[in-house]
Design a protein around this motif. Structure first.
Motif, mmCIF file in Angstrom:
data_model
loop_
_atom_site.group_PDB
_atom_site.id
_atom_site.type_symbol
_atom_site.label_atom_id
_atom_site.label_comp_id
_atom_site.label_asym_id
_atom_site.label_seq_id
_atom_site.Cartn_x
_atom_site.Cartn_y
_atom_site.Cartn_z
ATOM 1 N N HIS A 25 0.859 -1.173 0.000
ATOM 2 C CA HIS A 25 0.000 0.000 0.000
ATOM 3 C C HIS A 25 0.902 1.232 0.000
ATOM 4 C CE1 HIS A 25 -3.364 2.617 0.803
ATOM 5 N NE2 HIS A 25 -2.703 3.132 1.828
ATOM 6 N N ALA A 26 0.964 1.924 -1.125
ATOM 7 C CA ALA A 26 1.802 3.117 -1.266
ATOM 8 C C ALA A 26 1.044 4.133 -2.111
ATOM 9 C CB ALA A 26 3.132 2.747 -1.911
ATOM 10 N N PRO A 27 0.059 4.823 -1.520
ATOM 11 C CA PRO A 27 -0.807 5.712 -2.294
ATOM 12 C C PRO A 27 -0.077 6.890 -2.940
ATOM 13 C CG PRO A 27 -1.211 5.973 0.053
ATOM 14 C CD PRO A 27 -0.284 4.802 -0.101
ATOM 15 N N ARG A 28 1.084 7.286 -2.438
ATOM 16 C CA ARG A 28 1.814 8.416 -3.030
ATOM 17 C C ARG A 28 2.866 7.973 -4.052
ATOM 18 N NH1 ARG A 28 0.969 13.126 0.476
ATOM 19 N NH2 ARG A 28 -0.223 12.367 2.236
ATOM 20 N N PHE A 29 3.036 6.684 -4.213
ATOM 21 C CA PHE A 29 3.972 6.176 -5.215
ATOM 22 C C PHE A 29 3.284 6.267 -6.583
ATOM 23 C CE2 PHE A 29 6.813 2.949 -7.121
ATOM 24 C CZ PHE A 29 8.023 3.410 -6.637
ATOM 25 N N PRO A 30 4.002 6.676 -7.638
ATOM 26 C CA PRO A 30 3.343 6.953 -8.923
ATOM 27 C C PRO A 30 2.778 5.731 -9.656
ATOM 28 C CG PRO A 30 5.717 7.202 -9.108
ATOM 29 C CD PRO A 30 5.416 6.997 -7.660
ATOM 30 N N LYS A 31 3.156 4.523 -9.265
ATOM 31 C CA LYS A 31 2.622 3.321 -9.920
ATOM 32 C C LYS A 31 2.530 2.210 -8.884
ATOM 33 C CE LYS A 31 7.201 2.036 -11.540
ATOM 34 N NZ LYS A 31 8.037 1.630 -12.628
ATOM 35 N N ASP A 32 2.018 1.039 -9.286
ATOM 36 C CA ASP A 32 1.934 -0.089 -8.357
ATOM 37 C C ASP A 32 3.317 -0.413 -7.821
ATOM 38 O OD1 ASP A 32 -0.762 -0.268 -8.756
ATOM 39 O OD2 ASP A 32 -0.641 -1.946 -10.167
ATOM 40 N N LYS A 33 3.400 -0.702 -6.535
ATOM 41 C CA LYS A 33 4.680 -0.963 -5.881
ATOM 42 C C LYS A 33 4.691 -2.381 -5.322
ATOM 43 C CE LYS A 33 8.546 0.088 -3.615
ATOM 44 N NZ LYS A 33 9.313 -1.115 -3.765
ATOM 45 N N GLU A 34 5.694 -3.157 -5.709
ATOM 46 C CA GLU A 34 5.890 -4.492 -5.144
ATOM 47 C C GLU A 34 6.936 -4.406 -4.053
ATOM 48 O OE1 GLU A 34 6.987 -7.021 -8.381
ATOM 49 O OE2 GLU A 34 4.949 -7.142 -9.134
ATOM 50 N N GLU A 35 6.751 -5.222 -3.006
ATOM 51 C CA GLU A 35 7.732 -5.200 -1.922
ATOM 52 C C GLU A 35 9.056 -5.784 -2.403
ATOM 53 O OE1 GLU A 35 6.933 -9.330 0.521
ATOM 54 O OE2 GLU A 35 5.894 -7.539 1.169
ATOM 55 N N GLY A 36 10.135 -5.222 -1.892
ATOM 56 C CA GLY A 36 11.460 -5.708 -2.237
ATOM 57 C C GLY A 36 12.282 -5.915 -0.979
ATOM 58 N N TRP A 37 13.090 -6.960 -0.970
ATOM 59 C CA TRP A 37 13.927 -7.286 0.178
ATOM 60 C C TRP A 37 15.368 -7.405 -0.283
ATOM 61 C CZ3 TRP A 37 12.012 -7.189 5.041
ATOM 62 C CH2 TRP A 37 10.615 -7.188 5.158
ATOM 63 N N TRP A 38 16.284 -6.905 0.533
ATOM 64 C CA TRP A 38 17.702 -6.863 0.185
ATOM 65 C C TRP A 38 18.536 -7.446 1.315
ATOM 66 C CZ3 TRP A 38 19.142 -4.777 -4.525
ATOM 67 C CH2 TRP A 38 18.142 -4.109 -5.223
ATOM 68 N N LEU A 39 19.530 -8.247 0.944
ATOM 69 C CA LEU A 39 20.556 -8.682 1.886
ATOM 70 C C LEU A 39 21.773 -7.810 1.623
ATOM 71 C CD1 LEU A 39 20.387 -12.565 1.888
ATOM 72 C CD2 LEU A 39 19.859 -11.021 3.771
ATOM 73 N N VAL A 40 22.311 -7.220 2.677
ATOM 74 C CA VAL A 40 23.440 -6.308 2.562
ATOM 75 C C VAL A 40 24.501 -6.721 3.576
ATOM 76 C CG1 VAL A 40 24.165 -3.901 2.745
ATOM 77 C CG2 VAL A 40 21.873 -4.436 1.915
ATOM 78 N N VAL A 41 25.758 -6.841 3.130
ATOM 79 C CA VAL A 41 26.877 -7.108 4.034
ATOM 80 C C VAL A 41 27.733 -5.856 4.049
ATOM 81 C CG1 VAL A 41 28.899 -8.529 4.519
ATOM 82 C CG2 VAL A 41 26.860 -9.575 3.512
ATOM 83 N N GLY A 42 27.996 -5.345 5.259
ATOM 84 C CA GLY A 42 28.775 -4.131 5.382
ATOM 85 C C GLY A 42 29.778 -4.196 6.511
#
Length: 99
Positions: free
Chosen positions: A5-22
């Motif tokens: 649910h992202a009413p201010r995003f200009p198009k449909d938004k799919e969730e994204g998940w990231w693995l980050v090593v820092g």
């Protein structure tokens, strides 16, 4: 992937998940990979690592859609690969040394 649910995003938004090593101490990013969230997953992260041992790298699981869902693991173990990949661009002089 589920829609968020992202009413201010200009198009449909799919969730994204990231693995980050820092490396927090060096303020450097070692590896980042986008994944799909599942109950169980096996992920291979490749990065240039120092000698085998324990390091204070941090492994983050981050969402690009939800606030407060990020997870952190404080230590990452580094193991030596038993069968390293061959160099795809070997030095031609090493292959054909002059007599």
């Amino acid at each position: 992937m589920p829609q968020v649910h992202a009413p201010r995003f200009p198009k449909d938004k799919e969730e994204g998940w990231w693995l980050v090593v820092g490396d927090v101490a060096a303020n450097s990013l070692l590896c980042i990979k986008r994944i799909s969230l599942q109950l169980k997953a096996k992920v291979k992260l490749e990065f240039t690592a120092p000698e085998p041992g324990e390091y204070a790298y941090k492994l983050y699981l981050m969402s690009d859609s939800y606030l407060g869902c990020d997870q952190v693991r404080a230590r990452v173990g580094v193991r030596r690969t038993l069968n390293p990949k061959p160099n795809p661009n070997p030095d031609p002089k090493a292959l054909n040394p002059d007599p």
